[in-house]
Design a protein around this motif. Structure first.
Motif, PDB file in Angstrom:
ATOM      1  N   VAL A  95      70.368  18.411 115.131  1.00  0.00           N
ATOM      2  CA  VAL A  95      69.692  19.489 114.408  1.00  0.00           C
ATOM      3  C   VAL A  95      70.240  19.605 112.994  1.00  0.00           C
ATOM      4  O   VAL A  95      69.479  19.738 112.038  1.00  0.00           O
ATOM      5  N   THR A  96      71.543  19.530 112.842  1.00  0.00           N
ATOM      6  CA  THR A  96      72.142  19.613 111.506  1.00  0.00           C
ATOM      7  C   THR A  96      71.615  18.492 110.621  1.00  0.00           C
ATOM      8  O   THR A  96      71.238  18.720 109.475  1.00  0.00           O
ATOM      9  N   ALA A  97      71.573  17.285 111.151  1.00  0.00           N
ATOM     10  CA  ALA A  97      71.065  16.156 110.369  1.00  0.00           C
ATOM     11  C   ALA A  97      69.604  16.344 110.003  1.00  0.00           C
ATOM     12  O   ALA A  97      69.193  16.065 108.876  1.00  0.00           O
ATOM     13  N   ILE A  98      68.818  16.840 110.944  1.00  0.00           N
ATOM     14  CA  ILE A  98      67.395  17.056 110.681  1.00  0.00           C
ATOM     15  C   ILE A  98      67.205  18.120 109.608  1.00  0.00           C
ATOM     16  O   ILE A  98      66.413  17.959 108.687  1.00  0.00           O
ATOM     17  N   LEU A  99      67.957  19.201 109.708  1.00  0.00           N
ATOM     18  CA  LEU A  99      67.804  20.303 108.760  1.00  0.00           C
ATOM     19  C   LEU A  99      68.347  19.958 107.377  1.00  0.00           C
ATOM     20  O   LEU A  99      68.031  20.629 106.412  1.00  0.00           O
ATOM     21  N   THR A 100      69.156  18.913 107.281  1.00  0.00           N
ATOM     22  CA  THR A 100      69.718  18.531 105.983  1.00  0.00           C
ATOM     23  C   THR A 100      69.158  17.194 105.512  1.00  0.00           C
ATOM     24  O   THR A 100      69.791  16.485 104.755  1.00  0.00           O
ATOM     25  N   ASP A 101      67.973  16.847 105.958  1.00  0.00           N
ATOM     26  CA  ASP A 101      67.306  15.614 105.564  1.00  0.00           C
ATOM     27  C   ASP A 101      68.067  14.358 105.956  1.00  0.00           C
ATOM     28  O   ASP A 101      67.919  13.318 105.336  1.00  0.00           O
ATOM     29  N   GLY A 102      68.857  14.430 106.999  1.00  0.00           N
ATOM     30  CA  GLY A 102      69.601  13.264 107.448  1.00  0.00           C
ATOM     31  C   GLY A 102      68.996  12.584 108.659  1.00  0.00           C
ATOM     32  O   GLY A 102      69.644  11.749 109.287  1.00  0.00           O
ATOM     33  N   TRP A 103      67.757  12.925 109.019  1.00  0.00           N
ATOM     34  CA  TRP A 103      67.150  12.395 110.226  1.00  0.00           C
ATOM     35  C   TRP A 103      67.144  10.868 110.253  1.00  0.00           C
ATOM     36  O   TRP A 103      67.478  10.250 111.255  1.00  0.00           O
ATOM     37  N   THR A 104      66.754  10.236 109.152  1.00  0.00           N
ATOM     38  CA  THR A 104      66.648   8.780 109.127  1.00  0.00           C
ATOM     39  C   THR A 104      67.987   8.133 109.463  1.00  0.00           C
ATOM     40  O   THR A 104      68.040   7.177 110.235  1.00  0.00           O
ATOM     41  N   HIS A 105      69.061   8.667 108.907  1.00  0.00           N
ATOM     42  CA  HIS A 105      70.393   8.112 109.183  1.00  0.00           C
ATOM     43  C   HIS A 105      70.774   8.308 110.651  1.00  0.00           C
ATOM     44  O   HIS A 105      71.304   7.403 111.285  1.00  0.00           O
ATOM     45  N   VAL A 106      70.497   9.479 111.172  1.00  0.00           N
ATOM     46  CA  VAL A 106      70.809   9.763 112.574  1.00  0.00           C
ATOM     47  C   VAL A 106      70.005   8.852 113.485  1.00  0.00           C
ATOM     48  O   VAL A 106      70.536   8.234 114.405  1.00  0.00           O
ATOM     49  N   ARG A 107      68.702   8.786 113.233  1.00  0.00           N
ATOM     50  CA  ARG A 107      67.837   7.962 114.076  1.00  0.00           C
ATOM     51  C   ARG A 107      68.294   6.507 114.059  1.00  0.00           C
ATOM     52  O   ARG A 107      68.383   5.859 115.102  1.00  0.00           O
ATOM     53  N   ASP A 108      68.586   5.981 112.876  1.00  0.00           N
ATOM     54  CA  ASP A 108      69.010   4.588 112.775  1.00  0.00           C
ATOM     55  C   ASP A 108      70.311   4.326 113.531  1.00  0.00           C
ATOM     56  O   ASP A 108      70.425   3.347 114.273  1.00  0.00           O
ATOM     57  N   ALA A 109      71.276   5.207 113.349  1.00  0.00           N
ATOM     58  CA  ALA A 109      72.573   5.029 114.031  1.00  0.00           C
ATOM     59  C   ALA A 109      72.415   5.149 115.535  1.00  0.00           C
ATOM     60  O   ALA A 109      72.958   4.341 116.298  1.00  0.00           O
ATOM     61  N   LEU A 110      71.671   6.141 115.979  1.00  0.00           N
ATOM     62  CA  LEU A 110      71.464   6.346 117.409  1.00  0.00           C
ATOM     63  C   LEU A 110      70.663   5.198 118.017  1.00  0.00           C
ATOM     64  O   LEU A 110      71.014   4.670 119.079  1.00  0.00           O
ATOM     65  N   ALA A 111      69.605   4.773 117.345  1.00  0.00           N
ATOM     66  CA  ALA A 111      68.777   3.679 117.856  1.00  0.00           C
ATOM     67  C   ALA A 111      69.568   2.375 117.937  1.00  0.00           C
ATOM     68  O   ALA A 111      69.435   1.620 118.904  1.00  0.00           O
ATOM     69  N   ARG A 112      70.385   2.119 116.948  1.00  0.00           N
ATOM     70  CA  ARG A 112      71.201   0.898 116.951  1.00  0.00           C
ATOM     71  C   ARG A 112      72.127   0.875 118.170  1.00  0.00           C
ATOM     72  O   ARG A 112      72.203  -0.106 118.903  1.00  0.00           O
ATOM     73  N   ARG A 113      72.810   1.990 118.406  1.00  0.00           N
ATOM     74  CA  ARG A 113      73.745   2.054 119.532  1.00  0.00           C
ATOM     75  C   ARG A 113      73.028   2.080 120.876  1.00  0.00           C
ATOM     76  O   ARG A 113      73.459   1.465 121.833  1.00  0.00           O
ATOM     77  N   TRP A 114      71.929   2.819 120.937  1.00  0.00           N
ATOM     78  CA  TRP A 114      71.137   2.914 122.163  1.00  0.00           C
ATOM     79  C   TRP A 114      70.621   1.517 122.524  1.00  0.00           C
ATOM     80  O   TRP A 114      70.729   1.083 123.665  1.00  0.00           O
ATOM     81  N   SER A 115      70.074   0.819 121.557  1.00  0.00           N
ATOM     82  CA  SER A 115      69.537  -0.512 121.777  1.00  0.00           C
ATOM     83  C   SER A 115      70.625  -1.485 122.239  1.00  0.00           C
ATOM     84  O   SER A 115      70.421  -2.264 123.167  1.00  0.00           O
ATOM     85  N   ARG A 116      71.758  -1.420 121.587  1.00  0.00           N
ATOM     86  CA  ARG A 116      72.873  -2.293 121.955  1.00  0.00           C
ATOM     87  C   ARG A 116      73.325  -2.024 123.392  1.00  0.00           C
ATOM     88  O   ARG A 116      73.623  -2.942 124.144  1.00  0.00           O
ATOM     89  N   GLN A 117      73.352  -0.763 123.779  1.00  0.00           N
ATOM     90  CA  GLN A 117      73.830  -0.370 125.112  1.00  0.00           C
ATOM     91  C   GLN A 117      72.842  -0.732 126.227  1.00  0.00           C
ATOM     92  O   GLN A 117      73.242  -1.136 127.302  1.00  0.00           O
ATOM     93  N   THR A 118      71.542  -0.582 125.947  1.00  0.00           N
ATOM     94  CA  THR A 118      70.548  -0.764 127.004  1.00  0.00           C
ATOM     95  C   THR A 118      69.777  -2.083 126.922  1.00  0.00           C
ATOM     96  O   THR A 118      69.113  -2.454 127.879  1.00  0.00           O
ATOM     97  N   GLY A 119      69.814  -2.740 125.781  1.00  0.00           N
ATOM     98  CA  GLY A 119      69.035  -3.964 125.604  1.00  0.00           C
ATOM     99  C   GLY A 119      67.586  -3.701 125.228  1.00  0.00           C
ATOM    100  O   GLY A 119      66.804  -4.632 125.069  1.00  0.00           O
ATOM    101  N   GLU A 120      67.208  -2.426 125.073  1.00  0.00           N
ATOM    102  CA  GLU A 120      65.848  -2.095 124.639  1.00  0.00           C
ATOM    103  C   GLU A 120      65.680  -2.476 123.169  1.00  0.00           C
ATOM    104  O   GLU A 120      66.641  -2.452 122.394  1.00  0.00           O
ATOM    105  N   ALA A 121      64.472  -2.804 122.791  1.00  0.00           N
ATOM    106  CA  ALA A 121      64.198  -3.134 121.392  1.00  0.00           C
ATOM    107  C   ALA A 121      64.470  -1.916 120.519  1.00  0.00           C
ATOM    108  O   ALA A 121      64.061  -0.799 120.845  1.00  0.00           O
ATOM    109  N   ARG A 122      65.159  -2.143 119.433  1.00  0.00           N
ATOM    110  CA  ARG A 122      65.516  -1.045 118.530  1.00  0.00           C
ATOM    111  C   ARG A 122      64.272  -0.320 118.015  1.00  0.00           C
ATOM    112  O   ARG A 122      64.257   0.908 117.915  1.00  0.00           O
TER     113      ARG A 122
END
Length: 124
Positions: free
Chosen positions: A16-43
């Motif tokens: 929420v803090t990232a979203i409210l401070t225009d940081g969504w893209t950074h959060v999404r990218d970091a989370l997607a990168r780690r999520w993808s690495r952990q599960t093998g799902e396409a980023r």
């Protein structure tokens, strides 16, 4: 506070803090990168899923408490489906990739991870 709540609430707050401070893209990218690495799902698939959740959350208005509740619920559902992501969610508040960029003229600006004590502007 149960162990799952102690993981979900700080992680939801970070989103929420990232979203409210225009940081969504950074959060999404970091989370997607780690999520993808952990599960093998396409980023790209993970990014689309997160963007869909972001749009749904945004449609609920600007109330920060509502946003936190939405993201806590979203993260709980993700963990119920993919328990291997617990460490990724747990690390959300400490992800070094999360940051804000500010430009332009500002009178007062503070960016901090943790503040202990008071912050004051102007004469005391």
């Amino acid at each position: 506070m149960d162990p799952m709540t102690s993981v979900l609430l700080p992680s939801a707050q970070s989103l929420v803090t990232a979203i409210l401070t225009d940081g969504w893209t950074h959060v999404r990218d970091a989370l997607a990168r780690r999520w993808s690495r952990q599960t093998g799902e396409a980023r790209a698939d993970v990014e689309r899923r997160l963007d869909t959740a972001h749009r749904q959350a945004s449609g609920m208005g600007d109330d920060e408490a509502v946003q936190r509740a939405y993201w806590a619920g979203y993260l709980a559902a993700v963990l119920a489906e993919r328990p291997t992501l617990l460490d990724v969610v747990r690390e959300l508040p400490d992800m070094p990739d999360l940051h804000n960029t500010n430009s332009g003229t500002v009178t007062n600006l503070i960016q901090a991870r943790d503040v202990h004590g008071n912050i004051s502007f102007g004469p005391q």
